[in-house]
Design an enzyme around this catalytic site. Structure first.
Site, mmCIF file in Angstrom:
data_model
loop_
_atom_site.group_PDB
_atom_site.id
_atom_site.type_symbol
_atom_site.label_atom_id
_atom_site.label_comp_id
_atom_site.label_asym_id
_atom_site.label_seq_id
_atom_site.Cartn_x
_atom_site.Cartn_y
_atom_site.Cartn_z
ATOM 1 N N GLY A 11 0.836 -1.206 0.000
ATOM 2 C CA GLY A 11 0.000 0.000 0.000
ATOM 3 C C GLY A 11 0.864 1.247 0.000
ATOM 4 O O GLY A 11 1.894 1.285 0.664
ATOM 5 N N ARG A 72 0.915 -4.950 -6.251
ATOM 6 C CA ARG A 72 0.936 -6.189 -5.481
ATOM 7 C C ARG A 72 1.170 -7.325 -6.478
ATOM 8 O O ARG A 72 0.548 -7.383 -7.533
ATOM 9 C CB ARG A 72 -0.366 -6.364 -4.711
ATOM 10 C CG ARG A 72 -0.492 -5.340 -3.582
ATOM 11 C CD ARG A 72 -1.325 -5.839 -2.414
ATOM 12 N NE ARG A 72 -0.995 -5.143 -1.166
ATOM 13 C CZ ARG A 72 -1.613 -4.034 -0.730
ATOM 14 N NH1 ARG A 72 -2.574 -3.501 -1.442
ATOM 15 N NH2 ARG A 72 -1.265 -3.478 0.412
ATOM 16 N N ASP A 103 5.432 -5.305 6.011
ATOM 17 C CA ASP A 103 6.113 -6.579 6.290
ATOM 18 C C ASP A 103 5.979 -7.584 5.145
ATOM 19 O O ASP A 103 6.872 -8.423 4.958
ATOM 20 C CB ASP A 103 5.715 -7.177 7.640
ATOM 21 C CG ASP A 103 4.227 -7.189 7.866
ATOM 22 O OD1 ASP A 103 3.491 -6.717 6.971
ATOM 23 O OD2 ASP A 103 3.787 -7.672 8.919
ATOM 24 N N THR A 126 3.679 2.953 5.685
ATOM 25 C CA THR A 126 2.247 2.642 5.725
ATOM 26 C C THR A 126 1.576 3.642 6.650
ATOM 27 O O THR A 126 2.172 4.040 7.656
ATOM 28 C CB THR A 126 1.945 1.213 6.229
ATOM 29 O OG1 THR A 126 0.555 1.135 6.584
ATOM 30 C CG2 THR A 126 2.742 0.842 7.460
ATOM 31 N N ASP A 128 -0.826 2.930 8.506
ATOM 32 C CA ASP A 128 -1.448 2.191 9.620
ATOM 33 C C ASP A 128 -0.624 2.171 10.910
ATOM 34 O O ASP A 128 -1.149 1.836 11.964
ATOM 35 C CB ASP A 128 -1.735 0.743 9.196
ATOM 36 C CG ASP A 128 -2.672 0.675 8.010
ATOM 37 O OD1 ASP A 128 -3.530 1.564 7.886
ATOM 38 O OD2 ASP A 128 -2.552 -0.269 7.208
ATOM 39 N N ASP A 130 1.510 0.006 11.793
ATOM 40 C CA ASP A 130 1.363 -1.346 12.340
ATOM 41 C C ASP A 130 2.593 -2.222 12.106
ATOM 42 O O ASP A 130 2.497 -3.445 12.109
ATOM 43 C CB ASP A 130 0.119 -2.021 11.734
ATOM 44 C CG ASP A 130 0.212 -2.169 10.227
ATOM 45 O OD1 ASP A 130 1.114 -1.568 9.610
ATOM 46 O OD2 ASP A 130 -0.628 -2.883 9.654
ATOM 47 N N ARG A 172 -6.166 -1.077 9.507
ATOM 48 C CA ARG A 172 -6.226 -2.546 9.481
ATOM 49 C C ARG A 172 -6.451 -3.079 10.899
ATOM 50 O O ARG A 172 -7.413 -2.683 11.527
ATOM 51 C CB ARG A 172 -4.981 -3.135 8.819
ATOM 52 C CG ARG A 172 -4.938 -2.822 7.328
ATOM 53 C CD ARG A 172 -4.030 -3.722 6.579
ATOM 54 N NE ARG A 172 -2.632 -3.516 6.953
ATOM 55 C CZ ARG A 172 -1.618 -4.105 6.360
ATOM 56 N NH1 ARG A 172 -1.837 -4.957 5.381
ATOM 57 N NH2 ARG A 172 -0.388 -3.868 6.722
HETATM 58 P P1 ADP Z 1 2.854 -4.704 2.630
HETATM 59 O O1 ADP Z 1 4.277 -4.654 2.204
HETATM 60 O O2 ADP Z 1 2.255 -3.348 2.746
HETATM 61 O O3 ADP Z 1 2.659 -5.583 3.854
HETATM 62 P P2 ADP Z 1 1.739 -6.821 0.904
HETATM 63 O O4 ADP Z 1 1.553 -7.784 2.016
HETATM 64 O O5 ADP Z 1 0.671 -6.672 -0.103
HETATM 65 O O6 ADP Z 1 2.014 -5.323 1.424
HETATM 66 O O7 ADP Z 1 3.098 -7.216 0.167
HETATM 67 C C1 ADP Z 1 3.565 -6.476 -0.930
HETATM 68 C C2 ADP Z 1 4.206 -7.389 -1.931
HETATM 69 O O8 ADP Z 1 5.337 -8.067 -1.338
HETATM 70 C C3 ADP Z 1 3.321 -8.534 -2.428
HETATM 71 O O9 ADP Z 1 2.454 -8.127 -3.462
HETATM 72 C C4 ADP Z 1 4.367 -9.530 -2.939
HETATM 73 O O10 ADP Z 1 4.838 -9.140 -4.200
HETATM 74 C C5 ADP Z 1 5.479 -9.369 -1.903
HETATM 75 N N1 ADP Z 1 5.331 -10.398 -0.864
HETATM 76 C C6 ADP Z 1 4.448 -10.436 0.163
HETATM 77 N N2 ADP Z 1 4.571 -11.571 0.890
HETATM 78 C C7 ADP Z 1 5.554 -12.299 0.289
HETATM 79 C C8 ADP Z 1 6.173 -13.591 0.529
HETATM 80 N N3 ADP Z 1 5.771 -14.363 1.556
HETATM 81 N N4 ADP Z 1 7.162 -13.989 -0.289
HETATM 82 C C9 ADP Z 1 7.567 -13.217 -1.323
HETATM 83 N N5 ADP Z 1 7.029 -12.023 -1.615
HETATM 84 C C10 ADP Z 1 6.048 -11.553 -0.837
#
Ligand code: ADP
Length: 321
Positions: A11, A72, A103, A126, A128, A130, A172
């Protein structure tokens, strides 16, 4: 370290531009080539990578969103997909990567450093607030200010019509935005996931305000508790209380970053490059008691409980919200 790259992922949040700018300027100041990866891991996979100069990050410190774009790409969890993306980094000779995101984005970075010779540092971006290991994330302060502006406006109409308003804010599973906004916005009540207040307690605060002669009430609700519509319905069904609800939504993610977010982002971006130059990897930068700190990615992944400022929870309690 001769070549590094920077990307924004997950995000978006106001202040990400200031962080990327600080990474670019610090790298160039130290004689390191810096590449921008556009659209996060999607751009890494598609080879959407461009060498950046100081001029490329001009006039962005004041802009919300992220000039690098974000996307994403769930497929990045697949090692075969990452293999293709890694080829693009190896072709350029990228040795270090700064990932600005949450994360989920850090998880992608961790896997990359396990599978190729690359050092990775995360920057928490972010609204949030969080992410474990930092008191504040980039974007939180701006979103908070946006919420306060809205609360002030809603209060004008609430007080003219003696109405109760439920204002649902983002976060969230975290209640930080609601807690800070409740205090700063002078709300009558705050509902956050970390405190699990009952509806009776919320009603008591609304009633206490009425007893003090206040005919209108603002209830700030964290989205992690329930939706504004749900709370408004429950207050009607269980207590016969008429209320209006407003879901602030994505306006909270936009706008020109606050001065505090710009400074935080600049400090964290600068620190991230310093760490890469020292050969440090697998950590996220953050701020604790106004000091720059690092936290291992693994500790962030293992943190199950979100940390909220308990002192502030106590303050809100003693202030009667
Ligand atoms: P945030 O970074 O805000 O927590 P997301 O959880 O959507 O957002 O993660 C962002 C991007 O990071 C995902 O679209 C994906 O490309 C990558 N990502 C997330 N989790 C994993 C994972 N377990 N292994 C590899 N890449 C990941």
């Amino acid at each position: 370290m001769k070549k590094i790259a920077v990307l924004t992922s997950g995000g978006d949040a106001p202040g990400m531009n200031a962080a990327a700018r600080a990474v670019v300027r610090t790298a160039i100041y130290n004689g390191i080539e810096v590449y921008g990866i556009y659209q996060g891991y999607k751009g890494m996979l598609e080879g959407n990578i461009k060498k950046l100069e100081v001029g490329d990050v001009g006039n962005i410190i004041n802009r919300g969103g992220t000039f690098l774009g974000s996307a994403r790409l769930p497929e990045f969890a697949d090692p075969e997909v990452r293999k293709e993306a890694i080829k693009n980094l190896e072709e350029i000779g990228i040795e270090g990567l700064v990932v600005i995101g949450g994360d989920g984005s850090y998880k992608g970075a961790t896997k990359l450093s396990q599978e190729m010779n690359i050092k990775t540092i995360g920057i928490p971006g972010t609204i949030d607030n969080d992410i474990y290991g930092t008191d504040f994330t980039i974007g939180f302060d701006t979103a908070l200010n946006t919420i306060i502006e809205s609360i002030d406006k809603i209060r004008d109409t609430a007080s003219s019509h003696d109405r109760v308003f439920v204002i649902e804010v983002m976060g969230r599973h975290a209640g930080d935005l609601a807690l800070f906004a409740g205090i700063a916005g002078g709300a009558e009540s705050v509902m956050i996931p970390e405190q699990k207040d009952t509806l009776e307690q919320v009603m008591e605060r609304v009633n206490n305000a009425e007893k003090r002669g206040k005919k209108h009430s603002i209830i700030v609700l964290a989205e992690g508790v329930m939706s504004g519509a749900e709370l408004s319905n429950k207050l009607k069904e269980q207590f016969g209380l008429e209320s209006r609800y407003t879901t602030l939504g994505h306006v909270q993610r936009g706008g020109s970053p606050s001065a505090m977010d710009r400074v935080l982002a600049s400090r964290l971006g600068n620190y991230a490059v310093d760490l890469l130059m020292e050969g440090i990897s697998g950590k996220a930068v953050g701020i604790r008691d106004n000091k720059l700190v690092t936290t291992d990615f693994e500790d962030i992944f293992n943190a199950t409980e979100h940390e909220i400022d308990l002192n502030l929870c106590e303050v809100s309690k003693q202030l009667g919200i």
